[in-house]
Design an enzyme around this catalytic site. Sequence first.
Site, short mmCIF file in Angstrom:
data_model
loop_
_atom_site.label_atom_id
_atom_site.label_comp_id
_atom_site.label_asym_id
_atom_site.label_seq_id
_atom_site.Cartn_x
_atom_site.Cartn_y
_atom_site.Cartn_z
N ARG A 146 16.04 31.08 62.86
CA ARG A 146 16.49 30.85 64.10
C ARG A 146 15.49 29.99 65.07
O ARG A 146 14.13 30.31 64.67
CB ARG A 146 16.54 32.22 65.06
N HIS A 174 25.82 29.02 66.02
CA HIS A 174 25.33 30.14 65.51
C HIS A 174 26.63 30.43 64.37
O HIS A 174 27.37 31.40 64.56
CB HIS A 174 25.41 31.27 66.56
#
Length: 355
Positions: A146, A174
């Site tokens: 991330r 995502h």
Amino acid sequence: HLFCIITERRLRAGGARSKRDIITMGEDTSILTKEPESWNGSHLISVTQVTPCGLALLHEVACSMRDLVRSTGGDDRLKHRILATVFYEASTRTSCSFQAAMKRLGGEVIHVDAGKSGNSSAGKKGETLTDTINCLECYADVTVLRHPVVGSVKEAASKAVKPVINAGDGIGEHPTQALLDLFTIWDELGVDRCKNETITIVLLGDLKHGRTVHSLAKLLARSGMKKVVLKLCSPASLTMPDYVKEYLQKYENIVTVETFDLKDAIDGSDVLYVTRVQKERFESEEAYNAVKGAYIVDKELMETAPGGMVVMHPLPRVGEISEEIDSDPRAAYFRQMENGMFVRMAILALVLGKP
């Protein structure tokens, strides 16, 4: 696999000129299909990599993972394999569910809190992201990353030898969240219904900054579902980005409707997907305060909602869903969280060649 063949033809009919146009996002990403070998050793950077047949495979493997956990707790298929979770932004659910997924399958985890206040020296010493990932894959078999910059995960993956999974790149995508969201929608409403009937889904809240809704909207378009009416409900300053809406316009199975009225949006809807207003994405406290609390899902609202409308949320929530809704059987957000572990177990098993 007839459904997969038909739906991939539908995708092309929706405006894509070739298989590459609708499935790939660049030369360094793989097409993920019904063949497990297409997943083995591959990166997962965007939902646009996954074909309808690939989604069917993932759903099948995730269902088997759910059965496995509920019967024996897990197995050892990933014994002696190591996952590196590298987070430059804060995470609870994504990080923990990936770690739990790996451990349920017998693997081990190295976690790197790489943010400014984290425990990693790499960023503080000026090391590039690609160098950090290249170093970590010397110790691990797969990396979950991330990062706050859009496109950063794709860049890191382009230099990586082993699989890299996108756990969120700023306000970009995502993909694993979208995949677990689609799994939940199919699970709550029924796969056959989703394939053969019109499904109406409300995306509510911060649609401008919400990478979860950006990915989910794209995935719904290319999922092979017969028809999806997508109601985009947000404050005027937080509407869905044009590039996402333009992407959706290429697909005949998606109809988009924009509204600012929540009560109007939920009328006749099958799914209400709620997102929080993301304070960390705003330039000032004043700008955030102007839109926070714009929509609240409470008992009064749910009394006017369809009896079978499923309520979802990627969490965390910060007041946009009242806790009094938690006991409502239509509240699916905690079931959604558990599904996240099953889907991530499936992804890890597939990319490591052990589905």
